[in-house]
Write a protein that holds these residues in place. Structure first.
Motif, PDB file in Angstrom:
ATOM      1  N   PRO A 110      45.777 -32.048   0.679  1.00 42.23           N
ATOM      2  CA  PRO A 110      45.610 -30.887  -0.207  1.00 42.23           C
ATOM      3  C   PRO A 110      46.393 -29.682   0.293  1.00 42.23           C
ATOM      4  CG  PRO A 110      43.507 -31.975   0.116  1.00 42.23           C
ATOM      5  CD  PRO A 110      44.479 -32.641   1.051  1.00 42.23           C
ATOM      6  N   MET A 111      46.911 -28.895  -0.620  1.00 39.22           N
ATOM      7  CA  MET A 111      47.825 -27.816  -0.262  1.00 39.22           C
ATOM      8  C   MET A 111      47.166 -26.726   0.572  1.00 39.22           C
ATOM      9  SD  MET A 111      50.125 -27.537  -3.772  1.00 39.22           S
ATOM     10  CE  MET A 111      48.722 -27.466  -4.892  1.00 39.22           C
ATOM     11  N   TYR A 112      45.902 -26.419   0.293  1.00 37.38           N
ATOM     12  CA  TYR A 112      45.238 -25.348   1.039  1.00 37.38           C
ATOM     13  C   TYR A 112      45.050 -25.735   2.498  1.00 37.38           C
ATOM     14  CZ  TYR A 112      40.685 -27.694   1.419  1.00 37.38           C
ATOM     15  OH  TYR A 112      39.662 -28.557   1.742  1.00 37.38           O
ATOM     16  N   ASP A 113      44.948 -27.048   2.771  1.00 38.13           N
ATOM     17  CA  ASP A 113      44.785 -27.530   4.141  1.00 38.13           C
ATOM     18  C   ASP A 113      46.134 -27.692   4.830  1.00 38.13           C
ATOM     19  OD1 ASP A 113      43.435 -28.334   6.363  1.00 38.13           O
ATOM     20  OD2 ASP A 113      42.776 -30.263   5.578  1.00 38.13           O
ATOM     21  N   HIS A 114      47.179 -27.620   4.059  1.00 30.25           N
ATOM     22  CA  HIS A 114      48.527 -27.833   4.553  1.00 30.25           C
ATOM     23  C   HIS A 114      49.155 -26.521   5.028  1.00 30.25           C
ATOM     24  CE1 HIS A 114      52.114 -30.646   4.283  1.00 30.25           C
ATOM     25  NE2 HIS A 114      52.677 -29.504   4.605  1.00 30.25           N
ATOM     26  N   CYS A 115      49.030 -25.468   4.235  1.00 31.49           N
ATOM     27  CA  CYS A 115      49.707 -24.194   4.515  1.00 31.49           C
ATOM     28  C   CYS A 115      48.753 -23.018   4.700  1.00 31.49           C
ATOM     29  CB  CYS A 115      50.710 -23.882   3.411  1.00 31.49           C
ATOM     30  SG  CYS A 115      52.225 -24.874   3.540  1.00 31.49           S
ATOM     31  N   LYS A 171      36.603 -17.904   1.858  1.00 30.29           N
ATOM     32  CA  LYS A 171      37.452 -18.033   3.039  1.00 30.29           C
ATOM     33  C   LYS A 171      36.938 -19.093   4.010  1.00 30.29           C
ATOM     34  CE  LYS A 171      40.057 -15.330   6.368  1.00 30.29           C
ATOM     35  NZ  LYS A 171      40.432 -13.983   6.819  1.00 30.29           N
ATOM     36  N   VAL A 172      35.646 -19.102   4.260  1.00 29.68           N
ATOM     37  CA  VAL A 172      35.093 -20.072   5.206  1.00 29.68           C
ATOM     38  C   VAL A 172      35.194 -21.483   4.641  1.00 29.68           C
ATOM     39  CG1 VAL A 172      33.018 -20.792   6.448  1.00 29.68           C
ATOM     40  CG2 VAL A 172      33.543 -18.361   6.223  1.00 29.68           C
ATOM     41  N   THR A 173      34.908 -21.627   3.356  1.00 25.06           N
ATOM     42  CA  THR A 173      34.924 -22.938   2.705  1.00 25.06           C
ATOM     43  C   THR A 173      36.330 -23.507   2.642  1.00 25.06           C
ATOM     44  OG1 THR A 173      33.114 -22.170   1.322  1.00 25.06           O
ATOM     45  CG2 THR A 173      34.177 -24.202   0.658  1.00 25.06           C
ATOM     46  N   TYR A 174      37.328 -22.632   2.440  1.00 26.70           N
ATOM     47  CA  TYR A 174      38.698 -23.083   2.210  1.00 26.70           C
ATOM     48  C   TYR A 174      39.595 -22.924   3.441  1.00 26.70           C
ATOM     49  CZ  TYR A 174      37.509 -23.336  -2.766  1.00 26.70           C
ATOM     50  OH  TYR A 174      36.938 -23.658  -3.968  1.00 26.70           O
ATOM     51  N   LEU A 175      39.048 -23.132   4.617  1.00 26.71           N
ATOM     52  CA  LEU A 175      39.844 -23.069   5.836  1.00 26.71           C
ATOM     53  C   LEU A 175      40.633 -24.351   6.065  1.00 26.71           C
ATOM     54  CD1 LEU A 175      37.457 -21.292   8.375  1.00 26.71           C
ATOM     55  CD2 LEU A 175      39.437 -20.342   7.206  1.00 26.71           C
ATOM     56  N   GLY A 176      40.091 -25.498   5.644  1.00 27.35           N
ATOM     57  CA  GLY A 176      40.748 -26.777   5.876  1.00 27.35           C
ATOM     58  C   GLY A 176      40.392 -27.344   7.237  1.00 27.35           C
ATOM     59  N   THR A 177      40.744 -28.593   7.447  1.00 23.95           N
ATOM     60  CA  THR A 177      40.368 -29.279   8.684  1.00 23.95           C
ATOM     61  C   THR A 177      41.546 -29.915   9.422  1.00 23.95           C
ATOM     62  OG1 THR A 177      39.923 -31.321   7.454  1.00 23.95           O
ATOM     63  CG2 THR A 177      38.065 -29.805   7.768  1.00 23.95           C
ATOM     64  N   SER A 178      42.768 -29.640   8.982  1.00 27.54           N
ATOM     65  CA  SER A 178      43.929 -30.234   9.647  1.00 27.54           C
ATOM     66  C   SER A 178      44.057 -29.716  11.076  1.00 27.54           C
ATOM     67  CB  SER A 178      45.218 -29.905   8.885  1.00 27.54           C
ATOM     68  OG  SER A 178      45.255 -30.572   7.660  1.00 27.54           O
TER      69      SER A 178
END
Length: 431
Positions: free
Chosen positions: A260-265, A99-106
């Motif tokens: 990347p999709m995980y950073d998008h939604c 969860k922490v790694t895949y939060l994204g930066t947008s």
């Protein structure tokens, strides 16, 4: 006296005999009538029995056919329910550990714009570029009652954005939290390698984002010609990939079509109820609509999805082409740009890759949009077969990725790894 008595007795006897005979005849006649009536009733009963039997057999056959159809639908729904359950479980499991790694930066303001919602039906959709968002944004306008159109294909692709559909942009955070907790949430995703290539074809190759083309030429091509620097019309896929890697590493010059999709939604934060995939967009769209109680829309799209998707793309791309001809006339000729758009439809598996662009350079100068559109419809060829169309798309994809160096490919896999893990795609192979 005696003779008169005898005569009277004889007459009386004769009358009694006649009465008995008449009674017998009457009895026989009654019996005959009863027999006839019973016979008619029997035949009528038998006839109706056969008719009723045929009627019942018809009902039974229809019922059995209906049961089979319902059974097939139920089995399909059960299968899709299992698919979507597995996708949800995968999302939760991956996000639980990462969860922490895949939060994204947008930036938050950019992410908020992707989410559209309808309070009446209590649904939230995250619109992701290059994953059917033009279709779904139009469909959402109808579902939310913002458009009176009966089908998303009745709306122009140019009308996808806007439509008075509400987004998260101006909502207080506590309201967003309440919606994410209580509303039904869905998103559509796609193989991340295919999505990246699609973004290149749609926005860079066909010069929709010429400003990015110019930037990529300047930063990724040594000794570029002045024309390429000024126009950005000939960016290769390898150059685009280098730009993408640099943009993700520096977090500069990023764009939602390539993000990347995980950073998008934000799947790890939102926790979607339904995750559709572009690879199965028709089945997933109809399943999700049924789950959200939009059954009439699901039935309508069931019958028109494939053909109208093709026609929708033809019309949209033709309009874009003839608009771009005027926009880019100082950089590229009408003939060159028309061939680029023709190639684009071949890459997308919408026209046969063996059918050449049918107009000469002289003909291109006077070519009208209606003529170009008719040529597209005549060039469907083998792409009418969905399996063949898929193979053509795959061949174009592999050909493009064959130009990427091993170093860049390794970097690309690392960037796309979260999408692959969360949504169940293979990051080790483009195939």
């Amino acid at each position: 006296m005696i003779s008169r008595l005898r005569s009277r007795n004889s007459l009386s006897k004769h009358l009694r005999t006649m009465v008995r005979r008449n009674r017998l005849r009457s009895s026989l006649l009654c019996c005959l009538l009863v027999t006839c009536v019973l016979g008619l009733m029997w035949f009528r009963f038998r006839g109706n029995s056969y008719l009723d039997m045929d009627h019942d057999m018809g009902h039974s056959l229809t019922a059995r056919q209906s049961e089979v159809t319902n059974q097939e639908h139920n089995e399909l729904d059960d299968a899709l329910s299992r698919v979507h359950r597995d996708r949800r479980e995968r999302l939760r499991e991956v996000c639980r550990h990462r969860k922490v790694t895949y939060l994204g930066t947008s930036p938050e303001e950019a992410v908020r714009q992707h989410f559209v919602f309808d309070s009446n039906s209590q649904i939230v959709y995250c619109a992701m570029e290059k994953v059917g968002s033009t279709f779904w944004r139009r469909l959402f306008q109808i579902l939310a009652g913002k458009s009176k159109s009966k089908s998303p294909f009745d709306l122009s692709p140019a009308d996808a954005l806007g439509g008075n559909v509400h987004t998260f942009s101006n909502l207080p955070f506590y309201i967003i939290t309440g919606m994410v907790t209580s509303y039904k949430k869905f998103v559509f995703v796609r193989n991340p390698f295919e999505r990246l290539f699609s973004g290149y074809v749609d926005k860079i190759f066909s010069m929709a984002f010429s400003h990015y083309g110019k930037y990529i030429v300047k930063t990724q091509r040594p000794n570029a010609s002045q024309r390429s620097i000024n126009c950005g019309h000939d960016v290769t896929f390898a150059e685009f990939v280098k730009y993408f890697i640099q943009a993700e590493r520096t977090r500069k010059h990023r764009d939602g079509h390539f993000l990347p999709m995980y950073d998008h939604c934000k799947p790890c934060q939102v926790g979607y109820d339904y995750i559709g995939k572009l690879e199965t967009i028709q089945e997933d769209t109809i399943y999700i609509l049924n789950q959200l109680n939009f059954t009439s829309m699901a039935s309508r799209l069931q019958n028109e999805f494939v053909d109208k998707t093709r026609n929708d793309s033809y019309s949209d791309q033709t309009n874009l082409l003839f608009r771009f001809i005027k926009m880019h006339q100082k950089c590229i000729s009408a003939h060159e740009l028309q061939k680029i758009f023709w190639k684009k439809e071949q890459i997308r598996g919408l026209i046969d890759p063996d059918i050449r662009f049918p107009f000469s350079e002289a003909e291109s100068q006077k070519l009208e949009a209606s003529q170009y559109l008719k040529a597209l419809h005549r060039s469907v060829g083998r792409t009418k077969d969905n399996k063949m169309a898929k193979e053509f798309r795959r061949a174009a994809l592999l050909q493009a990725y064959a130009t990427i160096s091993r170093t860049d490919m390794d970097a690309l896999k690392e960037i796309l790894k979260p999408d692959c893990e969360i949504f169940g795609y293979d990051c080790e192979s483009v195939q």
